[in-house]
Design a protein around this motif. Structure first.
Motif, mmCIF file in Angstrom:
data_model
loop_
_atom_site.group_PDB
_atom_site.id
_atom_site.type_symbol
_atom_site.label_atom_id
_atom_site.label_comp_id
_atom_site.label_asym_id
_atom_site.label_seq_id
_atom_site.Cartn_x
_atom_site.Cartn_y
_atom_site.Cartn_z
ATOM 1 N N SER A 61 29.271 135.940 10.592
ATOM 2 C CA SER A 61 29.886 134.696 11.054
ATOM 3 C C SER A 61 30.272 133.755 9.917
ATOM 4 C CB SER A 61 28.949 133.983 12.030
ATOM 5 O OG SER A 61 27.748 133.617 11.375
ATOM 6 N N ASN A 62 30.009 134.138 8.685
ATOM 7 C CA ASN A 62 30.351 133.308 7.533
ATOM 8 C C ASN A 62 31.649 133.821 6.910
ATOM 9 O OD1 ASN A 62 30.556 131.933 5.124
ATOM 10 N ND2 ASN A 62 28.513 132.451 4.412
ATOM 11 N N PRO A 63 32.767 133.093 7.089
ATOM 12 C CA PRO A 63 34.041 133.564 6.548
ATOM 13 C C PRO A 63 34.059 133.675 5.029
ATOM 14 C CG PRO A 63 34.355 131.535 7.827
ATOM 15 C CD PRO A 63 32.899 131.863 7.832
ATOM 16 N N ALA A 64 33.156 132.985 4.336
ATOM 17 C CA ALA A 64 33.099 133.108 2.879
ATOM 18 C C ALA A 64 32.431 134.414 2.457
ATOM 19 C CB ALA A 64 32.332 131.927 2.287
ATOM 20 N N ALA A 65 31.594 135.005 3.334
ATOM 21 C CA ALA A 65 30.886 136.238 3.004
ATOM 22 C C ALA A 65 31.584 137.477 3.543
ATOM 23 C CB ALA A 65 29.455 136.182 3.530
ATOM 24 N N VAL A 66 32.112 137.407 4.779
ATOM 25 C CA VAL A 66 32.714 138.576 5.417
ATOM 26 C C VAL A 66 34.000 138.172 6.126
ATOM 27 C CG1 VAL A 66 32.407 140.420 7.111
ATOM 28 C CG2 VAL A 66 30.432 139.582 5.835
ATOM 29 N N VAL A 79 33.843 142.069 2.054
ATOM 30 C CA VAL A 79 32.637 141.304 1.780
ATOM 31 C C VAL A 79 32.658 140.771 0.356
ATOM 32 C CG1 VAL A 79 31.271 142.579 3.470
ATOM 33 C CG2 VAL A 79 31.328 143.367 1.112
ATOM 34 N N ASP A 80 31.852 139.738 0.121
ATOM 35 C CA ASP A 80 31.873 139.060 -1.169
ATOM 36 C C ASP A 80 31.059 139.754 -2.258
ATOM 37 O OD1 ASP A 80 29.462 138.476 0.059
ATOM 38 O OD2 ASP A 80 29.471 136.358 -0.491
ATOM 39 N N ASN A 81 30.061 140.580 -1.892
ATOM 40 C CA ASN A 81 29.252 141.250 -2.918
ATOM 41 C C ASN A 81 28.554 142.482 -2.350
ATOM 42 O OD1 ASN A 81 26.785 140.368 -1.645
ATOM 43 N ND2 ASN A 81 27.131 138.355 -2.577
ATOM 44 N N GLU A 82 27.883 143.223 -3.225
ATOM 45 C CA GLU A 82 27.215 144.469 -2.828
ATOM 46 C C GLU A 82 26.061 144.219 -1.853
ATOM 47 O OE1 GLU A 82 27.838 147.732 -3.378
ATOM 48 O OE2 GLU A 82 29.687 147.188 -4.401
ATOM 49 N N PHE A 83 25.337 143.113 -2.025
ATOM 50 C CA PHE A 83 24.239 142.813 -1.101
ATOM 51 C C PHE A 83 24.759 142.646 0.326
ATOM 52 C CE2 PHE A 83 21.589 139.750 1.182
ATOM 53 C CZ PHE A 83 20.386 140.453 1.196
ATOM 54 N N THR A 84 25.816 141.880 0.478
ATOM 55 C CA THR A 84 26.408 141.689 1.805
ATOM 56 C C THR A 84 26.915 143.019 2.346
ATOM 57 O OG1 THR A 84 27.062 139.451 1.157
ATOM 58 C CG2 THR A 84 28.106 140.366 3.119
ATOM 59 N N VAL A 115 34.117 145.732 -0.932
ATOM 60 C CA VAL A 115 33.791 144.517 -1.676
ATOM 61 C C VAL A 115 35.077 143.976 -2.278
ATOM 62 C CG1 VAL A 115 32.507 143.548 -3.619
ATOM 63 C CG2 VAL A 115 31.469 145.316 -2.198
ATOM 64 N N GLY A 116 35.305 142.683 -2.111
ATOM 65 C CA GLY A 116 36.487 142.046 -2.684
ATOM 66 C C GLY A 116 37.179 141.163 -1.672
ATOM 67 N N LYS A 117 38.337 140.690 -2.053
ATOM 68 C CA LYS A 117 39.156 139.840 -1.192
ATOM 69 C C LYS A 117 40.177 140.700 -0.462
ATOM 70 C CE LYS A 117 37.563 135.832 -2.618
ATOM 71 N NZ LYS A 117 36.736 135.047 -1.774
#
Length: 150
Positions: A61-66, A79-84, A115-117
């Motif tokens: 639900s976080n547009p900055a993360a996913v 997604v913004d990073n490998e953890f996500t 991962v990426g934009k």
């Protein structure tokens, strides 16, 4: 004799899967209609997962993360990073998102995580001209007690 366990359960660990196969083929006209849709596909899809994955829902639900994008029959979670990626990339989450997307669109969908934009679709405004009100409206859709009139 007991039935054999699936390979992923016999290892004792739940695998992180980057791709879930599509179920069947479907008409491309429905896919094209969705691609030209209102842009609320991903926020609406995320709302449907509420309560199913309590640990993953805050990421989805976080547009900055996913950010989810449906292109053809592939739902890509950017997604913004490998953890996500590890959090939202489990087989159960991708299968459920693919199932819900298939129900919403009437088109068989498979899920993948990168991962990426996300790349800008043709014909949309550049990143610098993004309207943040759309992000706010998308976040407000996750709450049952808020009515949003557009």
């Amino acid at each position: 004799p007991l039935p054999e366990e699936p390979p992923e359960l016999s290892a004792g660990l739940e695998p992180s899967v980057e791709e879930v196969p599509a179920r069947t083929e479907a008409p491309t006209a429905q896919r094209e209609a969705l691609a030209a849709g209102s842009g609320t596909f991903w926020p609406d899809l995320v709302v449907l997962t509420r309560g199913k994955f309590p640990a993953v829902y805050p990421f989805l639900s976080n547009p900055a993360a996913v950010q989810g994008r449906l292109e053809g029959s592939v739902l890509t979670l950017w997604v913004d990073n490998e953890f996500t990626k590890r959090m939202v990339g489990s087989r159960q989450v991708l299968e459920e998102l693919a199932r819900l997307a298939s129900e919403q669109t009437g088109v068989p969908v498979r899920g993948t995580v990168k991962v990426g934009k996300p790349p800008e679709p043709a014909g949309e405004a550049p990143v610098g001209e993004h309207d943040r009100l759309d992000d706010l409206l998308a976040m407000g859709r996750q709450f049952d007690n808020i009515i949003i009139e557009e």
